[in-house]
Design a protein around this motif. Structure first.
Motif, PDB file in Angstrom:
ATOM      1  N   ILE A 135      14.719  -5.532  18.086  1.00 20.92           N
ATOM      2  CA  ILE A 135      15.376  -6.716  17.848  1.00 20.92           C
ATOM      3  C   ILE A 135      15.461  -7.696  19.030  1.00 20.92           C
ATOM      4  O   ILE A 135      15.799  -8.892  19.250  1.00 20.92           O
ATOM      5  CB  ILE A 135      17.128  -6.483  17.710  1.00 20.92           C
ATOM      6  N   PHE A 136      14.637  -6.992  20.218  1.00 23.48           N
ATOM      7  CA  PHE A 136      14.684  -7.788  21.370  1.00 23.48           C
ATOM      8  C   PHE A 136      13.242  -8.245  21.712  1.00 23.48           C
ATOM      9  O   PHE A 136      13.000  -9.090  22.118  1.00 23.48           O
ATOM     10  CB  PHE A 136      15.077  -7.084  22.648  1.00 23.48           C
ATOM     11  N   VAL A 137      12.264  -7.445  21.239  1.00 23.23           N
ATOM     12  CA  VAL A 137      10.776  -7.822  21.247  1.00 23.23           C
ATOM     13  C   VAL A 137      10.309  -8.027  19.992  1.00 23.23           C
ATOM     14  O   VAL A 137      10.526  -7.094  19.075  1.00 23.23           O
ATOM     15  CB  VAL A 137       9.922  -6.612  22.022  1.00 23.23           C
ATOM     16  N   ASP A 138       9.317  -8.974  20.013  1.00 24.33           N
ATOM     17  CA  ASP A 138       8.773  -9.214  18.436  1.00 24.33           C
ATOM     18  C   ASP A 138       7.162  -9.469  18.906  1.00 24.33           C
ATOM     19  O   ASP A 138       6.917 -10.705  19.195  1.00 24.33           O
ATOM     20  CB  ASP A 138       9.391 -10.444  17.882  1.00 24.33           C
ATOM     21  N   TYR A 139       6.448  -8.517  18.425  1.00 25.47           N
ATOM     22  CA  TYR A 139       5.009  -8.663  18.783  1.00 25.47           C
ATOM     23  C   TYR A 139       4.339  -9.444  17.480  1.00 25.47           C
ATOM     24  O   TYR A 139       4.777  -9.160  16.396  1.00 25.47           O
ATOM     25  CB  TYR A 139       4.274  -7.371  18.693  1.00 25.47           C
ATOM     26  N   LYS A 140       3.585 -10.589  17.716  1.00 25.46           N
ATOM     27  CA  LYS A 140       3.004 -11.426  16.613  1.00 25.46           C
ATOM     28  C   LYS A 140       1.355 -11.691  17.207  1.00 25.46           C
ATOM     29  O   LYS A 140       1.332 -11.836  18.463  1.00 25.46           O
ATOM     30  CB  LYS A 140       3.734 -12.486  16.430  1.00 25.46           C
ATOM     31  N   ALA A 141       0.773 -11.953  16.118  1.00 25.83           N
ATOM     32  CA  ALA A 141      -0.605 -12.272  16.502  1.00 25.83           C
ATOM     33  C   ALA A 141      -0.544 -13.806  16.427  1.00 25.83           C
ATOM     34  O   ALA A 141       0.328 -14.434  16.456  1.00 25.83           O
ATOM     35  CB  ALA A 141      -1.462 -11.787  15.307  1.00 25.83           C
ATOM     36  N   MET A 142      -1.784 -14.351  16.814  1.00 23.34           N
ATOM     37  CA  MET A 142      -1.972 -15.737  16.845  1.00 23.34           C
ATOM     38  C   MET A 142      -1.806 -16.575  15.759  1.00 23.34           C
ATOM     39  O   MET A 142      -1.106 -17.833  15.819  1.00 23.34           O
ATOM     40  CB  MET A 142      -3.454 -15.960  17.484  1.00 23.34           C
ATOM     41  N   ASP A 143      -1.886 -15.825  14.501  1.00 21.72           N
ATOM     42  CA  ASP A 143      -1.468 -16.732  13.325  1.00 21.72           C
ATOM     43  C   ASP A 143      -0.122 -16.337  12.824  1.00 21.72           C
ATOM     44  O   ASP A 143       0.443 -16.671  11.868  1.00 21.72           O
ATOM     45  CB  ASP A 143      -2.407 -16.136  12.070  1.00 21.72           C
ATOM     46  N   ASP A 144       1.022 -16.032  13.893  1.00 17.46           N
ATOM     47  CA  ASP A 144       2.299 -15.652  13.633  1.00 17.46           C
ATOM     48  C   ASP A 144       2.477 -14.333  12.640  1.00 17.46           C
ATOM     49  O   ASP A 144       3.523 -14.292  12.233  1.00 17.46           O
ATOM     50  CB  ASP A 144       2.943 -17.093  13.061  1.00 17.46           C
ATOM     51  N   SER A 145       1.608 -13.476  12.471  1.00 15.68           N
ATOM     52  CA  SER A 145       2.034 -12.443  11.803  1.00 15.68           C
ATOM     53  C   SER A 145       2.227 -11.332  12.730  1.00 15.68           C
ATOM     54  O   SER A 145       1.783 -11.009  13.781  1.00 15.68           O
ATOM     55  CB  SER A 145       0.765 -11.962  10.897  1.00 15.68           C
ATOM     56  N   ARG A 146       2.932 -10.384  12.177  1.00 17.80           N
ATOM     57  CA  ARG A 146       3.340  -9.097  12.772  1.00 17.80           C
ATOM     58  C   ARG A 146       2.446  -8.122  12.399  1.00 17.80           C
ATOM     59  O   ARG A 146       2.043  -8.193  11.396  1.00 17.80           O
ATOM     60  CB  ARG A 146       4.944  -8.803  12.406  1.00 17.80           C
ATOM     61  N   PRO A 147       2.515  -6.982  13.173  1.00 24.87           N
ATOM     62  CA  PRO A 147       1.451  -5.979  12.689  1.00 24.87           C
ATOM     63  C   PRO A 147       2.176  -4.976  11.945  1.00 24.87           C
ATOM     64  O   PRO A 147       3.306  -4.860  11.576  1.00 24.87           O
ATOM     65  CB  PRO A 147       1.334  -4.965  14.207  1.00 24.87           C
ATOM     66  N   LEU A 148       1.380  -4.361  11.139  1.00 26.77           N
ATOM     67  CA  LEU A 148       1.686  -3.369  10.258  1.00 26.77           C
ATOM     68  C   LEU A 148       1.978  -1.919  10.642  1.00 26.77           C
ATOM     69  O   LEU A 148       1.046  -1.558  11.372  1.00 26.77           O
ATOM     70  CB  LEU A 148       0.777  -3.281   9.106  1.00 26.77           C
ATOM     71  N   ASN A 149       2.974  -1.379  10.176  1.00 21.87           N
ATOM     72  CA  ASN A 149       3.275  -0.154  10.725  1.00 21.87           C
ATOM     73  C   ASN A 149       3.751   0.768   9.600  1.00 21.87           C
ATOM     74  O   ASN A 149       4.055   0.305   8.343  1.00 21.87           O
ATOM     75  CB  ASN A 149       4.420   0.217  11.791  1.00 21.87           C
ATOM     76  N   PHE A 150       3.715   1.755   9.521  1.00 20.78           N
ATOM     77  CA  PHE A 150       4.177   2.835   8.574  1.00 20.78           C
ATOM     78  C   PHE A 150       5.802   3.141   8.478  1.00 20.78           C
ATOM     79  O   PHE A 150       6.339   3.438   9.197  1.00 20.78           O
ATOM     80  CB  PHE A 150       3.415   4.213   8.597  1.00 20.78           C
ATOM     81  N   TYR A 151       6.056   3.021   7.286  1.00 24.29           N
ATOM     82  CA  TYR A 151       7.463   3.235   7.027  1.00 24.29           C
ATOM     83  C   TYR A 151       7.584   4.355   5.717  1.00 24.29           C
ATOM     84  O   TYR A 151       6.853   4.306   4.935  1.00 24.29           O
ATOM     85  CB  TYR A 151       8.383   1.953   6.633  1.00 24.29           C
ATOM     86  N   LEU A 152       8.710   4.998   5.773  1.00 29.75           N
ATOM     87  CA  LEU A 152       9.131   6.008   4.741  1.00 29.75           C
ATOM     88  C   LEU A 152      10.302   5.917   4.164  1.00 29.75           C
ATOM     89  O   LEU A 152      11.443   5.545   4.786  1.00 29.75           O
ATOM     90  CB  LEU A 152       9.022   7.267   5.409  1.00 29.75           C
ATOM     91  N   VAL A 153      10.405   5.911   2.861  1.00 29.29           N
ATOM     92  CA  VAL A 153      11.467   5.901   1.969  1.00 29.29           C
ATOM     93  C   VAL A 153      11.582   7.566   1.244  1.00 29.29           C
ATOM     94  O   VAL A 153      10.518   7.647   0.693  1.00 29.29           O
ATOM     95  CB  VAL A 153      11.799   4.827   0.995  1.00 29.29           C
ATOM     96  N   GLU A 154      12.742   7.845   1.109  1.00 24.30           N
ATOM     97  CA  GLU A 154      12.890   9.279   0.429  1.00 24.30           C
ATOM     98  C   GLU A 154      13.609   9.040  -1.016  1.00 24.30           C
ATOM     99  O   GLU A 154      14.889   8.260  -0.687  1.00 24.30           O
ATOM    100  CB  GLU A 154      13.293  10.180   1.466  1.00 24.30           C
ATOM    101  N   ALA A 163       0.585  -1.338  -0.045  1.00 23.54           N
ATOM    102  CA  ALA A 163       0.025  -0.047  -0.064  1.00 23.54           C
ATOM    103  C   ALA A 163       1.004   1.204   0.058  1.00 23.54           C
ATOM    104  O   ALA A 163       0.600   1.993   0.795  1.00 23.54           O
ATOM    105  CB  ALA A 163      -0.964   0.050   1.008  1.00 23.54           C
ATOM    106  N   PRO A 164       1.641   1.401  -0.902  1.00 22.67           N
ATOM    107  CA  PRO A 164       2.464   2.580  -1.168  1.00 22.67           C
ATOM    108  C   PRO A 164       1.700   3.933  -1.421  1.00 22.67           C
ATOM    109  O   PRO A 164       0.576   3.745  -2.144  1.00 22.67           O
ATOM    110  CB  PRO A 164       3.431   2.373  -2.107  1.00 22.67           C
ATOM    111  N   VAL A 165       2.115   5.160  -0.795  1.00 17.94           N
ATOM    112  CA  VAL A 165       1.302   6.220  -1.236  1.00 17.94           C
ATOM    113  C   VAL A 165       2.392   7.333  -1.440  1.00 17.94           C
ATOM    114  O   VAL A 165       3.245   7.530  -0.433  1.00 17.94           O
ATOM    115  CB  VAL A 165       0.066   6.649  -0.391  1.00 17.94           C
ATOM    116  N   VAL A 166       2.292   8.443  -2.253  1.00 16.05           N
ATOM    117  CA  VAL A 166       3.403   9.295  -2.604  1.00 16.05           C
ATOM    118  C   VAL A 166       3.275  10.380  -1.424  1.00 16.05           C
ATOM    119  O   VAL A 166       2.090  10.690  -1.012  1.00 16.05           O
ATOM    120  CB  VAL A 166       3.037  10.059  -3.852  1.00 16.05           C
ATOM    121  N   PHE A 167       4.239  10.911  -0.862  1.00 11.57           N
ATOM    122  CA  PHE A 167       4.289  11.694   0.205  1.00 11.57           C
ATOM    123  C   PHE A 167       5.561  12.310  -0.019  1.00 11.57           C
ATOM    124  O   PHE A 167       6.653  11.986   0.064  1.00 11.57           O
ATOM    125  CB  PHE A 167       4.201  10.903   1.652  1.00 11.57           C
ATOM    126  N   ASN A 168       5.478  13.913  -0.080  1.00 13.25           N
ATOM    127  CA  ASN A 168       6.513  14.691  -0.188  1.00 13.25           C
ATOM    128  C   ASN A 168       7.415  14.196  -1.548  1.00 13.25           C
ATOM    129  O   ASN A 168       7.058  13.914  -2.508  1.00 13.25           O
ATOM    130  CB  ASN A 168       7.350  15.031   1.025  1.00 13.25           C
TER     131      ASN A 168
END
Length: 133
Positions: A64-83, A46-51
């Protein structure tokens, strides 16, 4: 006209009609390439153009020390930016806003026209007994 001649006429007409399509389809073809910052390990979506860059959702590991995972072994989605550095190079992905990072899925996102307001979805699990979340 007998049935055999009629079928040959129909088939010939269809072939003639379809022969025009490959030329027009070739002009509208697309090439899809993996961008250099896309991960082969994590899910980037789901990329979106930003600046001068792209904001996207990813289930990258943020600690690197804590890894949150759901019951189905998936990690939560968070927002990342590349410029964009130049026409070919991008910065390394980094967490877009630490205050938006949660153990819930964030995204996809979009901005208003002035890119001052971010609109996004987040899944929050609500206990059926306590619906005030």
């Amino acid at each position: 006209m007998d049935m055999k001649k009629r079928m040959i006429h129909i088939i010939f007409s269809l072939l003639l009609l379809l022969s025009a399509f490959p030329v027009s389809l070739a002009q509208n073809s697309y090439i899809v390439n993996r961008l250099p910052f896309n991960s082969r390990i994590y899910n980037d979506l789901a990329p979106v153009v930003f600046n001068n860059g792209l904001l996207f959702c990813s289930d990258r590991k943020t600690n690197i020390f804590v890894d949150y995972k759901a019951m189905d072994d998936s990690r939560p989605l968070n927002f990342y930016l590349v410029e964009k550095k130049d026409s070919l190079k991008w910065s390394a992905p980094h967490l877009f806003a630490k205050e938006l990072k949660t153990v819930f899925n964030n995204g996809p996102a979009s901005f208003n026209e002035a890119t001052h307001t971010l609109f996004f979805t987040r899944d929050i699990f609500i206990d059926k007994k306590n619906k005030t979340a």
